[in-house]
Design a protein around this motif. Structure first.
Motif, PDB file in Angstrom:
ATOM      1  N   GLY A 211      37.024 100.130  30.921  1.00 17.77           N
ATOM      2  CA  GLY A 211      37.916 100.361  31.934  1.00 17.77           C
ATOM      3  C   GLY A 211      38.188 101.052  33.059  1.00 17.77           C
ATOM      4  O   GLY A 211      38.061 101.802  32.699  1.00 17.77           O
TER       5      GLY A 211
ATOM      6  N   ASP B 249      46.949  98.887  23.711  1.00 15.85           N
ATOM      7  CA  ASP B 249      45.098  98.108  22.410  1.00 15.85           C
ATOM      8  C   ASP B 249      46.117  96.977  22.051  1.00 15.85           C
ATOM      9  O   ASP B 249      46.906  96.595  21.972  1.00 15.85           O
ATOM     10  CB  ASP B 249      45.653  99.527  21.225  1.00 15.85           C
TER      11      ASP B 249
ATOM     12  N   THR C  61      38.036  95.315  17.717  1.00 16.94           N
ATOM     13  CA  THR C  61      38.580  94.646  18.965  1.00 16.94           C
ATOM     14  C   THR C  61      38.436  93.665  18.869  1.00 16.94           C
ATOM     15  O   THR C  61      39.671  92.788  18.904  1.00 16.94           O
ATOM     16  CB  THR C  61      37.936  95.419  20.062  1.00 16.94           C
TER      17      THR C  61
ATOM     18  N   VAL D 158      38.356  83.845  26.552  1.00 20.32           N
ATOM     19  CA  VAL D 158      37.241  83.883  27.085  1.00 20.32           C
ATOM     20  C   VAL D 158      35.725  84.153  26.014  1.00 20.32           C
ATOM     21  O   VAL D 158      35.728  85.794  25.928  1.00 20.32           O
ATOM     22  CB  VAL D 158      37.001  84.652  28.608  1.00 20.32           C
TER      23      VAL D 158
HETATM   24  P1  NAD Z   1      34.061  94.628  29.594  1.00 20.50           P
HETATM   25  O1  NAD Z   1      33.525  95.787  28.593  1.00 20.50           O
HETATM   26  O2  NAD Z   1      33.279  94.935  31.058  1.00 20.50           O
HETATM   27  O3  NAD Z   1      35.582  94.728  30.271  1.00 20.50           O
HETATM   28  C1  NAD Z   1      36.472  94.883  28.726  1.00 20.50           C
HETATM   29  C2  NAD Z   1      37.758  95.465  28.978  1.00 20.50           C
HETATM   30  O4  NAD Z   1      38.151  95.380  27.817  1.00 20.50           O
HETATM   31  C3  NAD Z   1      37.714  96.584  29.110  1.00 20.50           C
HETATM   32  O5  NAD Z   1      38.618  96.950  30.785  1.00 20.50           O
HETATM   33  C4  NAD Z   1      38.268  97.956  28.100  1.00 20.50           C
HETATM   34  O6  NAD Z   1      39.190  98.926  28.461  1.00 20.50           O
HETATM   35  C5  NAD Z   1      38.925  96.561  27.621  1.00 20.50           C
HETATM   36  N1  NAD Z   1      39.397  96.346  25.693  1.00 20.50           N
HETATM   37  C6  NAD Z   1      38.412  97.252  25.198  1.00 20.50           C
HETATM   38  N2  NAD Z   1      39.074  97.295  23.608  1.00 20.50           N
HETATM   39  C7  NAD Z   1      40.351  97.007  23.806  1.00 20.50           C
HETATM   40  C8  NAD Z   1      41.162  97.037  22.696  1.00 20.50           C
HETATM   41  N3  NAD Z   1      41.150  97.117  21.890  1.00 20.50           N
HETATM   42  N4  NAD Z   1      42.615  96.505  23.562  1.00 20.50           N
HETATM   43  C9  NAD Z   1      42.953  96.038  24.888  1.00 20.50           C
HETATM   44  N5  NAD Z   1      41.898  96.492  25.736  1.00 20.50           N
HETATM   45  C10 NAD Z   1      40.620  96.409  25.595  1.00 20.50           C
HETATM   46  O7  NAD Z   1      33.830  93.666  29.649  1.00 20.50           O
HETATM   47  P2  NAD Z   1      33.711  91.927  30.168  1.00 20.50           P
HETATM   48  O8  NAD Z   1      32.035  91.608  30.592  1.00 20.50           O
HETATM   49  O9  NAD Z   1      34.342  91.928  31.565  1.00 20.50           O
HETATM   50  O10 NAD Z   1      33.708  91.014  29.061  1.00 20.50           O
HETATM   51  C11 NAD Z   1      35.511  90.231  29.237  1.00 20.50           C
HETATM   52  C12 NAD Z   1      34.844  89.150  28.527  1.00 20.50           C
HETATM   53  O11 NAD Z   1      34.179  88.079  28.506  1.00 20.50           O
HETATM   54  C13 NAD Z   1      34.879  89.381  26.886  1.00 20.50           C
HETATM   55  O12 NAD Z   1      36.037  88.928  25.726  1.00 20.50           O
HETATM   56  C14 NAD Z   1      33.695  88.855  26.725  1.00 20.50           C
HETATM   57  O13 NAD Z   1      32.746  89.002  25.196  1.00 20.50           O
HETATM   58  C15 NAD Z   1      33.445  87.578  27.621  1.00 20.50           C
HETATM   59  N6  NAD Z   1      32.142  87.493  27.945  1.00 20.50           N
HETATM   60  C16 NAD Z   1      31.031  87.515  28.620  1.00 20.50           C
HETATM   61  C17 NAD Z   1      30.081  87.941  29.417  1.00 20.50           C
HETATM   62  C18 NAD Z   1      29.265  88.670  30.470  1.00 20.50           C
HETATM   63  O14 NAD Z   1      28.199  88.700  30.707  1.00 20.50           O
HETATM   64  N7  NAD Z   1      30.058  90.084  30.843  1.00 20.50           N
HETATM   65  C19 NAD Z   1      29.785  86.762  29.344  1.00 20.50           C
HETATM   66  C20 NAD Z   1      30.067  86.008  28.514  1.00 20.50           C
HETATM   67  C21 NAD Z   1      31.255  86.323  28.294  1.00 20.50           C
END
Ligand code: NAD
Ligand code: TDX
Length: 366
Positions: A47, A67, A108, A135
């Motif tokens: 993040g 969190d 998480t 999501v």
């Molecule tokens: P990412 O890893 O880039 O971002 C995750 C964010 O969540 C970060 O900003 C992190 O700081 C925050 N985070 C993690 N643990 C946390 C906690 N305990 N409390 C608060 N914040 C917390 O992920 P992304 O690629 O942006 O994915 C976002 C969502 O979309 C996820 O739920 C993922 O499963 C889903 N998703 C992602 C994809 C993909 O291709 N990236 C595809 C389908 C679904």
């Protein structure tokens, strides 16, 4: 066309400093000026608050570091902001990391989601003008062979700690809808790509290594297939589902752009060569076939016909054009990559990347 209008006014966005959440907020906050957004993000390695600096002075946006599993904090935020909507992006999101540290994913993705649901249930009681949007990912359905597509009715069969934890979260969301009547929707999307993606994921990793002329690790023989979705198409689908899907429904969101990893890697290497005026094809020599990911799902592909039929949504960006723009974005933002990589990347880089490259692949061929 089934439709159940929801009008968000006060929205809790979780994980909004990550890849998809940042893209969502950068599009939504300046345009949906009547909607107030609070971004709750723990700022893990993935993040970056800096992604959202352009929003910080806007009156309808606030950032809160914290969190999602911190129940007291989530309660205080609900108390202060009277949220009617949760868009839940926050997660540990990288499959390779889930193999190294599964409990962080359970904490998480499962406990964090359960905490959000429980606070929302207690605050919302029987309100009907509220909505919880999870999501989620197509990985909850497991792996496909060379033929066929996932549909919304495909049985869950997750195969990695990451996908099992996302499946657990999906089940909890569905349980809160069925048991308590919570207005909730789930979207399961395929692999996203675009600006602001952490360079542990395949596409930004390949671009980064092509620029620096470092080895590009391809797991196994590069034959695994993913369905690629531009992150802004995904964000538009999320808004459509959030506002118009019937309560309790699930929608698959796919890009309709299936490619083998080898094809994607070659395409990206060629695009970087072109953009940097290098000899055409010269970066292909960077490819290294390395030990496969344990439990590596062979193929993901989505049937997006329910979303098209019910909510008239289809992806609008072609993969070739989207990748060209994505390469251009990373080349224009070297300081973003540098800053992002410097956050706890080194330890991970050693175990997941350098060691793999050094070990080579026992089934190396080609
Ligand atoms: P990412 O890893 O880039 O971002 C995750 C964010 O969540 C970060 O900003 C992190 O700081 C925050 N985070 C993690 N643990 C946390 C906690 N305990 N409390 C608060 N914040 C917390 O992920 P992304 O690629 O942006 O994915 C976002 C969502 O979309 C996820 O739920 C993922 O499963 C889903 N998703 C992602 C994809 C993909 O291709 N990236 C595809 C389908 C679904
Ligand atoms: O160095 C690599 N070499 C390689 O061959 C990396 C990082 C990946 N791969 C392969 C593994 C996959 O077959 O490329 C493919 C894509 O890998 P990732 O970018 O790690 O994505 P994936 O495992 O498919 O999961 C992604 O899409 C679904 C996101 O990380 C998840 O959060 C999302 O739910």
């Amino acid at each position: 066309m089934p439709s159940n209008r929801h009008t968000p006014r006060s929205v809790l966005v979780t994980g909004g400093a990550g890849f998809i959440g940042s893209n969502y907020l950068l599009a939504a906050v300046p345009t949906q000026t009547a909607v107030r957004f609070v971004n709750l993000d723990a700022l893990t390695y993935a993040g970056q608050r800096e992604n959202l600096m352009s929003l910080e002075d806007l009156p309808n946006y606030a950032f809160q570091q914290g969190d999602i599993a911190d129940r007291g904090l989530v309660e205080r935020l609900f108390e202060s902001h009277n949220f009617d909507t949760v868009i839940h992006f926050a997660a540990e999101s990288h499959v390779d990391r889930s193999i190294l540290d599964p409990l962080a994913f359970v904490r998480t993705n499962v406990l964090g989601t359960a905490t959000l649901l429980e606070v929302a249930r207690q605050r919302w009681k029987s309100r009907g003008d509220v909505r919880f949007h999870h999501v989620s990912t197509d990985e909850v359905f497991g792996a496909l062979g060379p033929e066929g597509f996932f549909t919304e009715d495909t049985p869950y069969a997750p195969r990695s700690p990451y996908s099992a934890s996302k499946a657990g979260a999906d089940h909890l969301v569905r349980a809160y809808h069925e048991t308590y009547g919570m207005p909730a929707v789930i979207s399961n999307a395929s692999n996203n790509y675009g600006p602001l993606q952490y360079p542990e994921k395949l596409i930004p990793l390949v671009i980064q290594n092509a620029v620096s002329q470092d080895p590009v690790p391809v797991y196994g023989m590069g034959e695994n297939v993913r369905d690629w979705l531009h992150v802004l198409d995904h964000c538009e689908a999320i808004d459509r589902i959030l506002r118009s899907a019937p309560d309790g429904t699930t929608y698959l969101v796919g890009g309709g752009e299936e490619r083998s990893n080898m094809d994607i890697v070659h395409l990206l290497l060629d695009l970087v060569d072109e953009a940097l005026s290098r000899e055409a094809g010269s970066s292909r020599r960077l490819v290294r076939f390395v030990t496969d990911r344990p439990g590596h799902d062979f193929r993901y592909a989505l049937d997006g016909s329910r979303l098209a039929a019910d909510l008239d949504w289809r992806p609008s960006r072609s993969l070739e054009q989207g990748l060209r723009e994505t390469v251009a974005w990373y080349l224009a933002n070297p300081e973003w990559l540098e800053q992002t990589r410097s956050r706890t990347y080194d330890e991970y880089y050693t175990t997941q990347y350098r060691d793999r490259i050094d070990a080579g692949n026992p089934i190396q061929a080609r």
